[in-house]
Design a protein around this motif. Sequence first.
Motif, PDB file in Angstrom:
ATOM      1  N   GLY A  37       0.806  -1.226   0.000  1.00 54.36           N
ATOM      2  CA  GLY A  37       0.000   0.000   0.000  1.00 54.36           C
ATOM      3  C   GLY A  37       0.837   1.272   0.000  1.00 54.36           C
ATOM      4  O   GLY A  37       2.054   1.231   0.245  1.00 54.36           O
ATOM      5  N   LYS A  90     -13.682   6.281  -4.796  1.00 51.38           N
ATOM      6  CA  LYS A  90     -12.430   5.817  -5.421  1.00 51.38           C
ATOM      7  C   LYS A  90     -11.192   6.512  -4.857  1.00 51.38           C
ATOM      8  O   LYS A  90     -10.075   6.185  -5.247  1.00 51.38           O
ATOM      9  N   GLU A  93     -10.306   7.525   3.724  1.00 49.19           N
ATOM     10  CA  GLU A  93      -9.828   6.867   2.503  1.00 49.19           C
ATOM     11  C   GLU A  93     -10.951   6.027   1.902  1.00 49.19           C
ATOM     12  O   GLU A  93     -11.517   5.167   2.561  1.00 49.19           O
ATOM     13  N   LYS A  94     -11.267   6.301   0.676  1.00 51.38           N
ATOM     14  CA  LYS A  94     -12.263   5.559  -0.107  1.00 51.38           C
ATOM     15  C   LYS A  94     -13.552   5.292   0.686  1.00 51.38           C
ATOM     16  O   LYS A  94     -13.908   4.131   0.970  1.00 51.38           O
ATOM     17  N   ARG A 107      -3.642  -2.261   8.502  1.00 48.90           N
ATOM     18  CA  ARG A 107      -4.192  -2.224   7.148  1.00 48.90           C
ATOM     19  C   ARG A 107      -5.585  -1.601   7.158  1.00 48.90           C
ATOM     20  O   ARG A 107      -6.353  -1.828   8.090  1.00 48.90           O
ATOM     21  N   ALA A 155      -8.463   0.445   4.055  1.00 51.58           N
ATOM     22  CA  ALA A 155      -9.246   0.184   2.839  1.00 51.58           C
ATOM     23  C   ALA A 155      -8.444  -0.688   1.878  1.00 51.58           C
ATOM     24  O   ALA A 155      -7.244  -0.503   1.707  1.00 51.58           O
ATOM     25  N   GLY A 156      -9.123  -1.691   1.293  1.00 53.67           N
ATOM     26  CA  GLY A 156      -8.489  -2.568   0.317  1.00 53.67           C
ATOM     27  C   GLY A 156      -7.434  -3.486   0.925  1.00 53.67           C
ATOM     28  O   GLY A 156      -6.640  -4.092   0.209  1.00 53.67           O
ATOM     29  N   GLU A 216      -4.842  -2.595   2.495  1.00 56.66           N
ATOM     30  CA  GLU A 216      -3.512  -1.999   2.341  1.00 56.66           C
ATOM     31  C   GLU A 216      -3.199  -1.033   3.482  1.00 56.66           C
ATOM     32  O   GLU A 216      -4.110  -0.495   4.126  1.00 56.66           O
ATOM     33  N   GLN A 234      -2.653   2.326   4.574  1.00 55.70           N
ATOM     34  CA  GLN A 234      -3.096   3.553   3.911  1.00 55.70           C
ATOM     35  C   GLN A 234      -2.437   4.776   4.536  1.00 55.70           C
ATOM     36  O   GLN A 234      -2.482   4.966   5.762  1.00 55.70           O
TER      37      GLN A 234
END
Length: 295
Positions: free
Chosen positions: A115, A175, A196-197, A228, A230-231, A233, A235
């Motif tokens: 990330g 996004k 984030e997102k 970790r 979003a996603g 990862e 961030q």
Amino acid sequence: MTAKVRRIRKAVLPVAGLGTRFLPATKAMPKEMLNVVDRPVIQHVVDEARAAGIEHFVFVTGRNKGVIEDHFDISFELNATLEARGNKAAELKELNDDLLAAGQTSFTRQQSPLGLGHAVWCAREIVGDEPFALLLPDMLHHGATPCLADMMDAYNEHGGNHIAVSPVPDNMTHKYGIVGVADATAKVSQITGMVEKPPQGTAPSNLHITGRYILQPEIFDLLENQERGAGGEIQLTDSMVTMADDPTQPFYAVRFDGEIYDCGSKLGFLTANIAYALDRDDLAADLKAEIAKLI
Ligand code: G1P
């Protein structure tokens, strides 16, 4: 009132990404080396940073990215060939203007794709204990003044941390990193929240983080322990949220008023090529004629 601030000398450029949105073009070639008119994407971003006074460039690379290092080095063979052909002073000057000088670059590797936050953390020893700029090379910022130069002005006035923002349609906020600000119409405004997102319909505003930052070095301590997000990862935004809780670490949003092209996406990349070519006296008229024929 102008705050007393430490000078920003270094920029971090995370270039380890695999470029999966652009396969197969990026199977053997880094996405940062894709060409916008006649320069790789990464050169345009380095030029933006140079225009803002950056003196040292920290590239966070990965496997298959060696050609980025070569791009900023002298090519003696090419220089000698151009010289031998004579009358190539303009080309030679252009080639040499694009170079980064000896000692102006550092390269470190992000060994696993964990990330953006992790990529930035990989630069901690090279940046050291000083504020730095961060530029995400996928995002070309095309405007009347270079985005990072605008941010430097804001930083020199206010100090602290700065994030470039620009509005996106409401159906695109999920996004990106999104910020809430005290005054959505101001060029520079204090940030009141970041996420984030965010899931659709939950964003605090439609101002997205565009990929240009000025950060204080304390961010590295937070990134070291960042879980970790979003996603799955690590961030950067999550560590910035924690840092903003500290009243000695104000965060400001600097609105970028130009166009932003995401060159990691096919549409953004194609549009960037047209937009940058239309800026060029040697290409604009002929390109317009060709486009008119096509459409
Ligand atoms: C990153 C940042 C995000 C920002 C975006 C801009 O996301 O985490 O906050 O809005 O870059 O491109 P990524 O594009 O790596 O998912």
